[in-house]
Each structure stands twice: as structure tokens, then as C-alpha cells.
Write a protein that holds these residues in place. Structure first.
Motif, PDB file in Angstrom:
ATOM      1  N   ALA A  34      -1.297   6.844  -4.143  1.00 28.19           N
ATOM      2  CA  ALA A  34      -2.184   7.712  -4.928  1.00 28.19           C
ATOM      3  C   ALA A  34      -3.632   7.564  -4.466  1.00 28.19           C
ATOM      4  CB  ALA A  34      -2.058   7.372  -6.412  1.00 28.19           C
ATOM      5  N   ILE A  35      -4.048   6.324  -4.214  1.00 30.10           N
ATOM      6  CA  ILE A  35      -5.421   6.082  -3.758  1.00 30.10           C
ATOM      7  C   ILE A  35      -5.637   6.655  -2.361  1.00 30.10           C
ATOM      8  CG2 ILE A  35      -7.053   4.280  -3.085  1.00 30.10           C
ATOM      9  CD1 ILE A  35      -5.936   2.568  -5.350  1.00 30.10           C
ATOM     10  N   ILE A  36      -4.683   6.440  -1.470  1.00 32.75           N
ATOM     11  CA  ILE A  36      -4.817   6.934  -0.098  1.00 32.75           C
ATOM     12  C   ILE A  36      -4.857   8.457  -0.075  1.00 32.75           C
ATOM     13  CG2 ILE A  36      -3.628   7.118   2.123  1.00 32.75           C
ATOM     14  CD1 ILE A  36      -2.684   4.226   1.691  1.00 32.75           C
ATOM     15  N   ARG A  37      -4.022   9.095  -0.887  1.00 28.67           N
ATOM     16  CA  ARG A  37      -4.029  10.560  -0.934  1.00 28.67           C
ATOM     17  C   ARG A  37      -5.367  11.081  -1.460  1.00 28.67           C
ATOM     18  NH1 ARG A  37       1.591   9.913  -2.702  1.00 28.67           N
ATOM     19  NH2 ARG A  37       2.951  10.704  -1.044  1.00 28.67           N
TER      20      ARG A  37
ATOM     21  N   GLY B  69     -10.739  13.529   0.118  1.00 25.43           N
ATOM     22  CA  GLY B  69     -12.201  13.534   0.144  1.00 25.43           C
ATOM     23  C   GLY B  69     -12.877  12.677  -0.906  1.00 25.43           C
ATOM     24  N   GLU B  70     -12.111  12.045  -1.782  1.00 26.12           N
ATOM     25  CA  GLU B  70     -12.707  11.218  -2.833  1.00 26.12           C
ATOM     26  C   GLU B  70     -13.227   9.908  -2.244  1.00 26.12           C
ATOM     27  OE1 GLU B  70     -14.505  10.339  -5.727  1.00 26.12           O
ATOM     28  OE2 GLU B  70     -13.142  11.991  -6.298  1.00 26.12           O
ATOM     29  N   ARG B  71     -14.449   9.518  -2.630  1.00 29.02           N
ATOM     30  CA  ARG B  71     -15.051   8.295  -2.121  1.00 29.02           C
ATOM     31  C   ARG B  71     -15.563   7.384  -3.240  1.00 29.02           C
ATOM     32  NH1 ARG B  71     -12.669  10.147   1.373  1.00 29.02           N
ATOM     33  NH2 ARG B  71     -13.274  10.539   3.558  1.00 29.02           N
ATOM     34  N   ASP B  72     -15.610   7.864  -4.452  1.00 31.40           N
ATOM     35  CA  ASP B  72     -16.126   7.075  -5.573  1.00 31.40           C
ATOM     36  C   ASP B  72     -15.114   5.991  -5.941  1.00 31.40           C
ATOM     37  OD1 ASP B  72     -17.005   6.039  -8.000  1.00 31.40           O
ATOM     38  OD2 ASP B  72     -17.811   7.961  -8.673  1.00 31.40           O
ATOM     39  N   PRO B  73     -15.496   4.703  -5.819  1.00 28.67           N
ATOM     40  CA  PRO B  73     -14.558   3.613  -6.124  1.00 28.67           C
ATOM     41  C   PRO B  73     -14.012   3.668  -7.552  1.00 28.67           C
ATOM     42  CG  PRO B  73     -16.489   2.781  -4.979  1.00 28.67           C
ATOM     43  CD  PRO B  73     -16.792   4.200  -5.347  1.00 28.67           C
ATOM     44  N   LYS B  74     -14.849   4.068  -8.494  1.00 30.12           N
ATOM     45  CA  LYS B  74     -14.400   4.117  -9.885  1.00 30.12           C
ATOM     46  C   LYS B  74     -13.335   5.196 -10.078  1.00 30.12           C
ATOM     47  CE  LYS B  74     -18.738   2.366 -11.830  1.00 30.12           C
ATOM     48  NZ  LYS B  74     -19.870   2.627 -12.754  1.00 30.12           N
ATOM     49  N   VAL B  75     -13.532   6.323  -9.408  1.00 24.86           N
ATOM     50  CA  VAL B  75     -12.539   7.396  -9.500  1.00 24.86           C
ATOM     51  C   VAL B  75     -11.238   6.967  -8.832  1.00 24.86           C
ATOM     52  CG1 VAL B  75     -12.001   9.775  -8.841  1.00 24.86           C
ATOM     53  CG2 VAL B  75     -14.318   9.167  -9.594  1.00 24.86           C
ATOM     54  N   LEU B  76     -11.370   6.304  -7.694  1.00 25.69           N
ATOM     55  CA  LEU B  76     -10.173   5.834  -6.993  1.00 25.69           C
ATOM     56  C   LEU B  76      -9.426   4.798  -7.826  1.00 25.69           C
ATOM     57  CD1 LEU B  76     -11.613   5.466  -3.361  1.00 25.69           C
ATOM     58  CD2 LEU B  76     -10.112   7.274  -4.227  1.00 25.69           C
TER      59      LEU B  76
ATOM     60  N   VAL C 168       0.822  -1.212   0.000  1.00 27.55           N
ATOM     61  CA  VAL C 168       0.000   0.000   0.000  1.00 27.55           C
ATOM     62  C   VAL C 168       0.853   1.258   0.000  1.00 27.55           C
ATOM     63  CG1 VAL C 168      -1.950  -1.102   1.148  1.00 27.55           C
ATOM     64  CG2 VAL C 168      -0.174   0.006   2.522  1.00 27.55           C
ATOM     65  N   MET C 169       2.162   1.094   0.232  1.00 29.44           N
ATOM     66  CA  MET C 169       3.060   2.246   0.201  1.00 29.44           C
ATOM     67  C   MET C 169       3.638   2.474  -1.185  1.00 29.44           C
ATOM     68  SD  MET C 169       2.880   3.489   3.169  1.00 29.44           S
ATOM     69  CE  MET C 169       4.214   4.680   3.095  1.00 29.44           C
ATOM     70  N   GLY C 170       3.228   1.637  -2.145  1.00 26.42           N
ATOM     71  CA  GLY C 170       3.689   1.815  -3.518  1.00 26.42           C
ATOM     72  C   GLY C 170       2.989   2.982  -4.195  1.00 26.42           C
ATOM     73  N   GLN C 171       3.288   3.164  -5.471  1.00 27.92           N
ATOM     74  CA  GLN C 171       2.750   4.310  -6.206  1.00 27.92           C
ATOM     75  C   GLN C 171       1.228   4.301  -6.241  1.00 27.92           C
ATOM     76  OE1 GLN C 171       4.491   4.892 -10.094  1.00 27.92           O
ATOM     77  NE2 GLN C 171       2.768   6.111 -10.826  1.00 27.92           N
ATOM     78  N   THR C 172       0.632   3.141  -6.568  1.00 29.47           N
ATOM     79  CA  THR C 172      -0.829   3.051  -6.645  1.00 29.47           C
ATOM     80  C   THR C 172      -1.472   3.229  -5.275  1.00 29.47           C
ATOM     81  OG1 THR C 172      -0.776   1.607  -8.584  1.00 29.47           O
ATOM     82  CG2 THR C 172      -2.762   1.537  -7.227  1.00 29.47           C
ATOM     83  N   GLY C 173      -0.936   2.539  -4.283  1.00 29.72           N
ATOM     84  CA  GLY C 173      -1.498   2.633  -2.943  1.00 29.72           C
ATOM     85  C   GLY C 173      -1.465   4.050  -2.408  1.00 29.72           C
TER      86      GLY C 173
ATOM     87  N   HIS D 175      -6.553   5.607 -10.307  1.00 28.32           N
ATOM     88  CA  HIS D 175      -5.176   5.840  -9.847  1.00 28.32           C
ATOM     89  C   HIS D 175      -4.321   4.584  -9.971  1.00 28.32           C
ATOM     90  CE1 HIS D 175      -5.975   9.848  -8.241  1.00 28.32           C
ATOM     91  NE2 HIS D 175      -7.103   9.377  -7.719  1.00 28.32           N
ATOM     92  N   ARG D 176      -4.934   3.502 -10.408  1.00 26.90           N
ATOM     93  CA  ARG D 176      -4.203   2.243 -10.535  1.00 26.90           C
ATOM     94  C   ARG D 176      -3.141   2.347 -11.618  1.00 26.90           C
ATOM     95  NH1 ARG D 176      -7.606  -2.638 -12.787  1.00 26.90           N
ATOM     96  NH2 ARG D 176      -7.415  -1.274 -14.601  1.00 26.90           N
ATOM     97  N   HIS D 177      -1.973   1.875 -11.289  1.00 27.18           N
ATOM     98  CA  HIS D 177      -0.882   1.858 -12.263  1.00 27.18           C
ATOM     99  C   HIS D 177      -1.178   0.810 -13.331  1.00 27.18           C
ATOM    100  CE1 HIS D 177       3.201   1.320 -13.911  1.00 27.18           C
ATOM    101  NE2 HIS D 177       3.446   2.539 -13.439  1.00 27.18           N
ATOM    102  N   SER D 178      -0.707   1.049 -14.530  1.00 27.84           N
ATOM    103  CA  SER D 178      -1.007   0.152 -15.651  1.00 27.84           C
ATOM    104  C   SER D 178      -0.480  -1.261 -15.432  1.00 27.84           C
ATOM    105  CB  SER D 178      -0.419   0.725 -16.947  1.00 27.84           C
ATOM    106  OG  SER D 178       0.990   0.892 -16.824  1.00 27.84           O
ATOM    107  N   ARG D 179       0.520  -1.416 -14.575  1.00 26.69           N
ATOM    108  CA  ARG D 179       1.093  -2.740 -14.336  1.00 26.69           C
ATOM    109  C   ARG D 179       0.324  -3.517 -13.277  1.00 26.69           C
ATOM    110  NH1 ARG D 179       7.386  -1.945 -13.364  1.00 26.69           N
ATOM    111  NH2 ARG D 179       7.205  -4.229 -13.180  1.00 26.69           N
TER     112      ARG D 179
END
Length: 206
Positions: free
Chosen positions: A181-184, A189-196, A174-179, A199-203
Motif C-alpha cells: 500500500a505504501i509503495i503504491r 506520487g505521494e511523498r508526505d510521510p504522515k499520509v504514507l 515489504v510485499m505484505g499489505q502495508t508495504g 496505510h499502516r495496517h492496525s496490526r
């Protein structure tokens, strides 16, 4: 222990300092105190101005060597100030003094330390030079921060689970780039799962 004559002393102009948290007790040789017209034992404060005044007094008395106890971290400012003022400072383990017989009950710790130092009965602990001390302090602080980081990551993961945010089930770190980005985004204030999920990395396959 039979007391030696002053002519036999190894460090006849040595002082002893009993280190404390808020003040220090200092003893200089009797013959130096008599020459300077002052008492051989003095209590000094622990502030920088106090330590500079201590150095002035020791130098004024003719002291050239100082023995001080390695008590906690309180000895460090004393050591550094006195060394910068040109005094030879010996850092000694207080346990050394316990194994030397002959101490009288009315002798203060600083006086006993001064006496043992003058007779050459103490061994100095190794103290690296200034640059090595800085590098060592940085390395130790880095180790502390790494240890604390692991603890805070565990707390963060626990908080995510309590909020039913199962990031640890889909991300190995969870401390990686994707984790991060999602936590930030969540913190912002973002809560929409699709928006979150954007932030997933392509890999990331999840």
C-alpha cells in the motif's frame, strides 16, 4: 556394424529427423522414397505450415514411425504436429547415435538416425501425455516466476534504500499489505510521510 537386410528391420517404415533451429533434415527409407517417386532426404522449414507439409509427405510415403532428436526445445512443435497427425514419434537422445559403430562419412545425421531407428537400435525417451505436459509446464513456469519474484523484491528493496525509504527497518515484509500500500502510494506520487503512514495496517506496531 553389419547392415541387416530389410526383412530383418524392426521398423522398416521409420523416418529420421535431424532437428534444427530454422529447418529440419528428414530421411525416409529408400524403398518408400522409390515407391513415392521422391528423394529419400529432404530439408523442411520450421514453421507450422512446413511441419504440416512434412506430415503430409511422411504419410504419403508410407512412414508410420518417426525418430527425432531431443535438441533444445526445437523438437517440441515437430513432435506435437506429427503425433497429432497419427504418426508414432520417438524422441531420442542424440548421444545414443555416437556409441553405435559403422557410420559412413557421407551419411547425413537424419539418414543415420533413420537407419538406427529402422534396426531398433534406439530407445525412446519418456514423454508424458498432453494433460501431464500442460500441468508440468504450468508448474515449471510457477517455479520460474517465484524465483524471479524474489530477485525483483531484492531490487525493489535496494531502490527504496537508495531513496532513503527505510521500509525494511519497520516492516518484516515489504510485499505484505502495508508495504504494498505504501509503495503504491509512493509510485502514485505521494511523498508526505504522515499520509504514507496512514496505510499502516492496525496490526503493525511500528
Amino acid at each position: 556394424m553389419a547392415m541387416r537386410k530389410r526383412d530383418d528391420e524392426v521398423f522398416p517404415n521409420a523416418a529420421g529427423i535431424d532437428i534444427g533451429a530454422s529447418s529440419h533434415w528428414v530421411a525416409v527409407p529408400q524403398h518408400l522414397a522409390e515407391q513415392a517417386g521422391c528423394e529419400p532426404v529432404r530439408e523442411v522449414g520450421a514453421m507450422t505450415d512446413d511441419l504440416n507439409a512434412l506430415a503430409d509427405w511422411l504419410l504419403g510415403c508410407g512412414v508410420d514411425t518417426v525418430a527425432l532428436e531431443s535438441t533444445g526445445v526445437y523438437w517440441i512443435p515437430v513432435y506435437e504436429v506429427l503425433e497429432q497427425r497419427g504418426l508414432k514419434v520417438w524422441l531420442v537422445d542424440a548421444r545414443q547415435m555416437k556409441y553405435v559403430p559403422g557410420r559412413k562419412s557421407d551419411v547425413q545425421d537424419c539418414q543415420w538416425l533413420q537407419k538406427l531407428m529402422s534396426l531398433g537400435l534406439l530407445r525412446a525417451a519418456w514423454r508424458p501425455d498432453g494433460e501431464v505436459c500442460v500441468v508440468r509446464a504450468v508448474a515449471r513456469q510457477r517455479e520460474v516466476l517465484i524465483t524471479e519474484q524474489a530477485s525483483w523484491v531484492q531490487r525493489m528493496q535496494k531502490s527504496l534504500v537508495q531513496m532513503n525509504l527505510q521500509l525494511t527497518e519497520v516492516l518484516t515484509d515489504v510485499m505484505g499489505q502495508t508495504g504494498q500500500a505504501i509503495i503504491r502510494a509512493i509510485v502514485a506520487g505521494e511523498r508526505d510521510p504522515k499520509v504514507l503512514a496512514r496505510h499502516r495496517h492496525s496490526r503493525i506496531k511500528a
